[in-house]
Scaffold this active site. Sequence first.
Site, short mmCIF file in Angstrom:
data_model
loop_
_atom_site.label_atom_id
_atom_site.label_comp_id
_atom_site.label_asym_id
_atom_site.label_seq_id
_atom_site.Cartn_x
_atom_site.Cartn_y
_atom_site.Cartn_z
CB CYS A 175 -0.86 0.05 1.26
SG CYS A 175 -1.88 -1.41 1.45
NE ARG A 213 4.51 2.00 -1.20
CZ ARG A 213 5.38 2.01 -0.21
NH1 ARG A 213 6.55 2.58 -0.38
NH2 ARG A 213 5.11 1.48 0.96
CD1 TRP A 220 0.04 -5.41 -3.97
CD2 TRP A 220 0.40 -6.32 -1.94
NE1 TRP A 220 0.67 -6.62 -4.15
CE2 TRP A 220 0.90 -7.19 -2.94
CE3 TRP A 220 0.52 -6.68 -0.60
CZ2 TRP A 220 1.51 -8.40 -2.62
CZ3 TRP A 220 1.13 -7.89 -0.29
CH2 TRP A 220 1.61 -8.74 -1.31
CG ASN A 227 2.07 0.75 3.96
OD1 ASN A 227 1.88 -0.44 3.73
ND2 ASN A 227 3.27 1.30 3.88
N GLY A 228 0.24 -1.27 6.06
CA GLY A 228 0.76 -2.16 7.10
C GLY A 228 -0.26 -3.24 7.42
CD GLU A 233 18.53 -10.89 -9.36
OE1 GLU A 233 18.10 -11.58 -8.44
OE2 GLU A 233 17.95 -9.86 -9.78
CE LYS A 259 15.11 -9.32 -11.31
NZ LYS A 259 15.52 -8.62 -10.15
CD GLU A 309 11.27 -9.87 -10.14
OE1 GLU A 309 12.48 -9.67 -10.10
OE2 GLU A 309 10.48 -9.37 -9.33
CG HIS A 363 23.58 -35.49 -8.01
ND1 HIS A 363 24.16 -36.71 -7.76
CD2 HIS A 363 24.59 -34.67 -8.37
CE1 HIS A 363 25.47 -36.62 -7.91
NE2 HIS A 363 25.76 -35.38 -8.29
CE LYS A 393 11.84 -1.33 -6.46
NZ LYS A 393 12.67 -2.29 -7.22
#
Length: 610
Positions: A2, A27, A75, A99-100, A483, A487, A490, A506, A605
């Site tokens: 949020c 965000r 969000w 927010n939270g 990474e 990338k 996502e 294996h 974000k």
Amino acid sequence: MCGIVGYCGYRDCSDVLVDTLSKLEYRGYDSAGIAVFENGEIKVKKSKGKLKDLKAKMEQCGKPVGKAGIGHTRWATHGKPSDINSHPHSGEKVAIVHNGIIENYKQLKEFLISHGETFVSDTDTEVVAKLLGYFYKKNPENPLATIQSTVNELEGSFALGIVFEDFPDVVYATRRQSPLIVGVGKDEYFIASDVTAIISYTKNYYLIDHDEIVEMKQDGVVIYDEYGEEKTKELMTADWDAESAKKGGFPHFMIKEIHEQPNAINMTIKPRIFDGMPNLEECGITRENIKDFKNIYIVACGTAMHAGMVGKYVIEKLARVPVVVDIASEYRYRNPIVGEGDLVIIISQSGETADSLEALKLSKKMGAKTLAIVNVKGSSIAREADMLIYTHAGPEIAVASTKAYIVQLAVMYLFAFQLALAKETINENQCRFLTQELESTPKVIEKILAEKLDMTQFIATKLISADSLLYIGRGLDYALSMEGSLKLKEISYIHSESYAAGELKHGTISLITENTPVIAVATQKNLLEKTVSNIKEVKARGAKVILVTREDFSVDKEAYDYLITLPKMHDILMPIPTAVPLQLIAYYTSVERGNDVDQPRNLAKSVTVE
Ligand code: F6R
């Protein structure tokens, strides 16, 4: 996550709220809303969907007209995205944005229901609105006391923007865990989750500490501590401007940020190199105070954790200190064996990631020294750590991290060089050479960006219809592959996995069928032969191999289908240039698939909740 904003000033408040919220879109969010004082009354408009949906609604039914108010992008956590669950939420003569996460919202809700309150949404936020109303009824003269009584009952994280019907054109705000700043303009003031929201109005801001309460009017702002005493705060100034938070001619923030990497590295390393040698004294790091660390933990999440993986290989190789890399959400709950004499490094772009912040607090409690590597100035992690190295990537808007990752790597190198000198595992000449190599990485990246865009775009066209792919490598190449794989998944939504090339046999090699794409990274001289053998094993089973290697390495043409070569550097520095084509492949694959590159689905974000 949020985003919250608020405004008191001379402009049209609805326009300012929507505009500042648009700067927080990065965000991630699924609904939006505002509350504005119109002729002394609080007018709320909110809508599921994006800001354009809110704007369309206001065009249809009229926008609130006034000079003060609060706004929110949500969000979803408690309750699905819907008009009803969108913020602002209201209680008796009060409206709020939040927010939270309020962890004890169920108990509070039961308490309020038992006192006759009714609820319309599924959110934890409505409980805070109703609780504010509950205390306000008892003491309607005193919004400050109302806010204090309310936050005293809350458990969890929150940044709140609050307006009271009886106090027109005044915006209140407070926070615990979740970030909050107050922007200071000329005859206008703002609250926001971060500076990006307000940078086109003012570069000056206050950082709000836990449980402080902000009282904001058009003619000034007062900040109170948790006991209700007025506080004098240091006025901060952002060292970047509104242009940095725009696309600047690029189609997406992500590709712009990929191109900003050479500059970001220069900004990050140049002030920390004197006379060809690393110098981290301004960050509180000297040879003397790091030479005795016996164990190092690197704790972070996602991409930042992957920077830590590269850091592990580099520190262990150069400084011969054992390094454990841990995911913050695992570390904090597994009673880690850490204490005095250990160093815990927390890496975070935002500096607000809830798990990383808690891991930092836990490490301090257990007696370890802590070092934060953070991009956002004044963020919670930056303020909590014993030692601090800021990365200077500037604002990173795309959800998928690129330039923040590159500068995290750059800092890992500087720190490893400094530690190796302190431990006397490298001499000054070796350090000078490595530092010079690090200083040359911006130029090398520029060359890659000038030469490899077409090839990576072409490779992306070969990946768009894949169901799944593998990234393989050994040593530093494996750390980097993690990474590359993250990338890709996502932003392209294609499943992928990174695997240590030697481990394929294996189990995982059974996934390889005709045309399974495999991105093989081979930039380490001592491991080249071994990696090429693994590549041939997957090739023999039908894989389509994209090989990323160095131009001075010669690899049998039979081993791959597509080739990306990179300029030669010292092996240990190769992750920096190698990251770039992997970022580009992910970017172009997402573009080719028509995805929302900068705001991939379900992602936020800054992850300020567990
Ligand atoms: C992926 C990405 C995330 C973040 C992670 C930690 O591209 O950006 O995996 O790296 O959420 O965030 P920070 O670095 O802000 O702690």
